[in-house]
Design a protein around this motif. Structure first.
Motif, PDB file in Angstrom:
ATOM      1  N   CYS A 188       0.843  -1.197   0.000  1.00  0.00           N
ATOM      2  CA  CYS A 188       0.000   0.000   0.000  1.00  0.00           C
ATOM      3  C   CYS A 188       0.877   1.245   0.000  1.00  0.00           C
ATOM      4  O   CYS A 188       2.021   1.223   0.446  1.00  0.00           O
ATOM      5  CB  CYS A 188      -0.946   0.015   1.193  1.00  0.00           C
ATOM      6  SG  CYS A 188      -0.147   0.311   2.779  1.00  0.00           S
ATOM      7  N   ASN A 197      -0.129   8.338   1.827  1.00  0.00           N
ATOM      8  CA  ASN A 197      -0.124   9.700   1.301  1.00  0.00           C
ATOM      9  C   ASN A 197       0.028  10.712   2.436  1.00  0.00           C
ATOM     10  O   ASN A 197      -0.649  10.602   3.468  1.00  0.00           O
ATOM     11  CB  ASN A 197      -1.421   9.984   0.539  1.00  0.00           C
ATOM     12  CG  ASN A 197      -1.613   9.063  -0.642  1.00  0.00           C
ATOM     13  OD1 ASN A 197      -0.635   8.596  -1.230  1.00  0.00           O
ATOM     14  ND2 ASN A 197      -2.853   8.792  -1.007  1.00  0.00           N
ATOM     15  N   LEU A 242      -3.764   8.487   4.819  1.00  0.00           N
ATOM     16  CA  LEU A 242      -4.556   7.928   3.739  1.00  0.00           C
ATOM     17  C   LEU A 242      -3.687   6.947   2.956  1.00  0.00           C
ATOM     18  O   LEU A 242      -2.513   7.216   2.698  1.00  0.00           O
ATOM     19  CB  LEU A 242      -5.043   9.037   2.820  1.00  0.00           C
ATOM     20  CG  LEU A 242      -6.044   8.657   1.720  1.00  0.00           C
ATOM     21  CD1 LEU A 242      -7.351   8.160   2.323  1.00  0.00           C
ATOM     22  CD2 LEU A 242      -6.287   9.837   0.795  1.00  0.00           C
ATOM     23  N   SER A 243      -4.250   5.796   2.581  1.00  0.00           N
ATOM     24  CA  SER A 243      -3.472   4.809   1.842  1.00  0.00           C
ATOM     25  C   SER A 243      -4.300   4.216   0.709  1.00  0.00           C
ATOM     26  O   SER A 243      -5.533   4.248   0.733  1.00  0.00           O
ATOM     27  CB  SER A 243      -3.001   3.681   2.769  1.00  0.00           C
ATOM     28  OG  SER A 243      -4.061   2.821   3.110  1.00  0.00           O
ATOM     29  N   ARG A 244      -3.582   3.686  -0.281  1.00  0.00           N
ATOM     30  CA  ARG A 244      -4.210   2.964  -1.392  1.00  0.00           C
ATOM     31  C   ARG A 244      -3.394   1.717  -1.679  1.00  0.00           C
ATOM     32  O   ARG A 244      -2.161   1.753  -1.706  1.00  0.00           O
ATOM     33  CB  ARG A 244      -4.281   3.824  -2.653  1.00  0.00           C
ATOM     34  CG  ARG A 244      -5.150   5.037  -2.533  1.00  0.00           C
ATOM     35  CD  ARG A 244      -5.166   5.849  -3.813  1.00  0.00           C
ATOM     36  NE  ARG A 244      -6.059   5.277  -4.805  1.00  0.00           N
ATOM     37  CZ  ARG A 244      -6.337   5.869  -5.975  1.00  0.00           C
ATOM     38  NH1 ARG A 244      -5.768   7.019  -6.270  1.00  0.00           N
ATOM     39  NH2 ARG A 244      -7.153   5.317  -6.820  1.00  0.00           N
ATOM     40  N   TYR A 256      -9.336   3.541  -1.390  1.00  0.00           N
ATOM     41  CA  TYR A 256      -8.798   4.365  -0.308  1.00  0.00           C
ATOM     42  C   TYR A 256      -9.130   3.739   1.051  1.00  0.00           C
ATOM     43  O   TYR A 256     -10.271   3.363   1.313  1.00  0.00           O
ATOM     44  CB  TYR A 256      -9.381   5.775  -0.354  1.00  0.00           C
ATOM     45  CG  TYR A 256      -8.754   6.669  -1.385  1.00  0.00           C
ATOM     46  CD1 TYR A 256      -7.435   7.097  -1.247  1.00  0.00           C
ATOM     47  CD2 TYR A 256      -9.477   7.105  -2.496  1.00  0.00           C
ATOM     48  CE1 TYR A 256      -6.858   7.933  -2.189  1.00  0.00           C
ATOM     49  CE2 TYR A 256      -8.902   7.948  -3.448  1.00  0.00           C
ATOM     50  CZ  TYR A 256      -7.586   8.348  -3.282  1.00  0.00           C
ATOM     51  OH  TYR A 256      -7.018   9.170  -4.211  1.00  0.00           O
ATOM     52  N   ARG A 257      -8.117   3.659   1.904  1.00  0.00           N
ATOM     53  CA  ARG A 257      -8.292   3.227   3.290  1.00  0.00           C
ATOM     54  C   ARG A 257      -7.551   4.190   4.211  1.00  0.00           C
ATOM     55  O   ARG A 257      -6.677   4.933   3.773  1.00  0.00           O
ATOM     56  CB  ARG A 257      -7.778   1.795   3.485  1.00  0.00           C
ATOM     57  CG  ARG A 257      -8.586   0.733   2.751  1.00  0.00           C
ATOM     58  CD  ARG A 257      -8.015  -0.655   3.011  1.00  0.00           C
ATOM     59  NE  ARG A 257      -8.845  -1.692   2.401  1.00  0.00           N
ATOM     60  CZ  ARG A 257      -8.734  -2.092   1.141  1.00  0.00           C
ATOM     61  NH1 ARG A 257      -7.826  -1.532   0.352  1.00  0.00           N
ATOM     62  NH2 ARG A 257      -9.517  -3.047   0.657  1.00  0.00           N
ATOM     63  N   SER A 278     -12.288   5.478  -7.523  1.00  0.00           N
ATOM     64  CA  SER A 278     -10.873   5.162  -7.382  1.00  0.00           C
ATOM     65  C   SER A 278      -9.989   6.132  -8.146  1.00  0.00           C
ATOM     66  O   SER A 278      -8.819   6.337  -7.787  1.00  0.00           O
ATOM     67  CB  SER A 278     -10.604   3.734  -7.849  1.00  0.00           C
ATOM     68  OG  SER A 278     -10.960   3.579  -9.208  1.00  0.00           O
ATOM     69  N   THR A 319     -11.545  15.437  -1.412  1.00  0.00           N
ATOM     70  CA  THR A 319     -11.450  14.620  -2.617  1.00  0.00           C
ATOM     71  C   THR A 319     -11.854  15.446  -3.830  1.00  0.00           C
ATOM     72  O   THR A 319     -12.512  16.486  -3.704  1.00  0.00           O
ATOM     73  CB  THR A 319     -12.371  13.384  -2.527  1.00  0.00           C
ATOM     74  OG1 THR A 319     -13.747  13.817  -2.540  1.00  0.00           O
ATOM     75  CG2 THR A 319     -12.102  12.593  -1.259  1.00  0.00           C
TER      76      THR A 319
END
Length: 410
Positions: free
Chosen positions: A213, A216, A231-233, A239-240, A261, A278
């Protein structure tokens, strides 16, 4: 008549709580009682949350130039007035100026008025410092004890500052991602460690999230009630939210808002809530942004939608819950945008858009100490200590290495 009678203690306390940090720093010298009162944790907390201690914008602006083979960085931190008049460029108060350094990397915060600054690093040679602009205190942190295999290459890193509510300890958590084959990233390795200000030491951790992952960097400090958030992807492009509990020193995960996404996203704070901005940034006149906040039970609610009528840009933060800050690509300006009036206010900064060198923070003054126990802080030389923390580039272009190891033995 005895002349002047002393004011009741509750009135004295009320007066002191209304004063700025600069005045309180001087008033500590009035008497031993005031000294103990102003340095007490309860007074520091009450002062930070007092209605007179209003939030302001603090801007870090870095510019880069080349002199022969040397890269020279100029970094200025400025604070703006509490009230920004629409359409009027506000006056800037410079808090710190580093005109010629070679290794300033980035800054994160604030948490209780404290910031973490980072020197540019190569391999394992990394250094952080904690800075309180209001009290002018600075502390360099010892090197982190990462035990990295020789064959790994540095890929990415994130760090955050927070507060352990149980032990009353400020902590810095640092996460680093390495690839085992340079440029390939086939089997990423994730390392982490946490620094304790009480112990003045680091310890290694075991991150409990997938190595594939991407974390950010947030727009502002995303520390809230003992927990820091990123924030992570992952490979699934979902997004998680990754978290770190400053008390238990454990990593966690939660769901982010349900957004496409392909949308851009970044975390920040909106009041006392974790927030996520966002949208599809950068498009002249047509970009649309949504602001989401996380409810106490963990769900997400959209609270604002903005379509700024401005030229090509990049979002930098939110201000006063609904205003937004943007870099303007064509003019290198930093502007404040009010969606209720469509008013654009130039904040008076000339940015270097060739680098990621602009940071915009929601900032409140704080008396929070950096030193602990019987440690002493040479306050008059605090700015000098920060300057010595970084490598100064003299006019002839050759870096002048300055290393201060005095804090390592604290």
């Amino acid at each position: 008549m005895d002349g002047c009678r002393p004011l009741p203690e509750d009135i004295v306390l009320d007066i002191l709580l209304r004063l700025p940090v600069e005045s309180l720093s001087r008033f500590k010298c009035v008497c031993k009682h005031w000294y103990a009162l102003i340095k007490s944790p309860s007074f520091i907390e009450k002062h930070f949350h007092h209605k007179n201690n209003r939030s302001r914008l603090l801007v870090g602006n870095m510019k880069v130039s080349r002199e022969g083979l040397t890269i020279v960085r100029s970094v200025v931190f400025s604070v703006l007035p509490e009230k920004i008049v629409p359409g009027v460029t506000p006056e800037q108060k410079i808090l710190l100026q580093l005109p010629r350094v070679s290794d300033f990397q980035c800054v994160a915060g604030p948490v209780d008025g404290l910031f973490v600054v980072q020197k540019k690093f190569y391999g394992d040679d990394a250094r952080f410092g904690v800075w309180n602009p209001a009290t002018r205190e600075f502390r360099s942190l010892p090197p982190a004890p990462f035990e990295i295999e020789d064959y790994l290459s540095d890929h990415d890193h994130q760090f955050g500052l927070g507060f352990d509510l149980l032990t009353q300890d400020y902590k810095v958590v640092w996460i680093r991602v390495f690839w085992d084959e340079p440029g390939q990233g086939l089997y990423p390795h994730v390392y982490a460690c946490v620094y304790s200000s009480c112990n003045n030491s680091w310890k290694n951790l075991s991150p409990a999230f997938p190595s594939n992952c991407t974390l950010n960097a947030p727009l502002d400090a995303t520390y809230l009630k003992g927990v820091y958030y990123w924030l992570s992807r992952g490979l699934d492009e979902i997004y998680r939210i990754r978290s770190f509990d400053m008390g238990s020193e454990r990593f966690g995960e939660m769901q982010g808002p349900d957004i496409p996404s392909e949308d851009w996203g970044a975390l920040t704070l909106r009041g006392d809530s974790l927030a996520m901005l966002t949208g599809d940034p950068g498009k002249p006149m047509t970009s649309i942004y949504d602001l989401w906040i996380m409810e106490p039970e963990g769900s997400w609610s959209k609270v604002l939608t903005v379509q700024p009528s401005i030229d090509a840009h990049w979002p930098r933060n939110i201000w006063e819950n609904d205003k937004m800050l943007f870099e303007i690509n064509g003019t290198s300006q930093l502007v404040l945008y009010d969606p209720t009036t469509s008013q654009v206010t130039d904040l008076g900064f000339e940015l270097d858009l060739s680098i990621a060198g602009c940071w915009v923070f929601n900032y409140k003054e704080s008396l929070a100490p950096i030193k602990r126990g019987n440690e002493t802080q040479r306050q008059d030389n605090a700015v000098e200590q920060i300057e010595q923390f970084f490598n100064t580039v003299p006019i002839d272009g050759e870096p002048m290495l300055t290393v201060d190891d005095s804090d390592y033995s604290d």
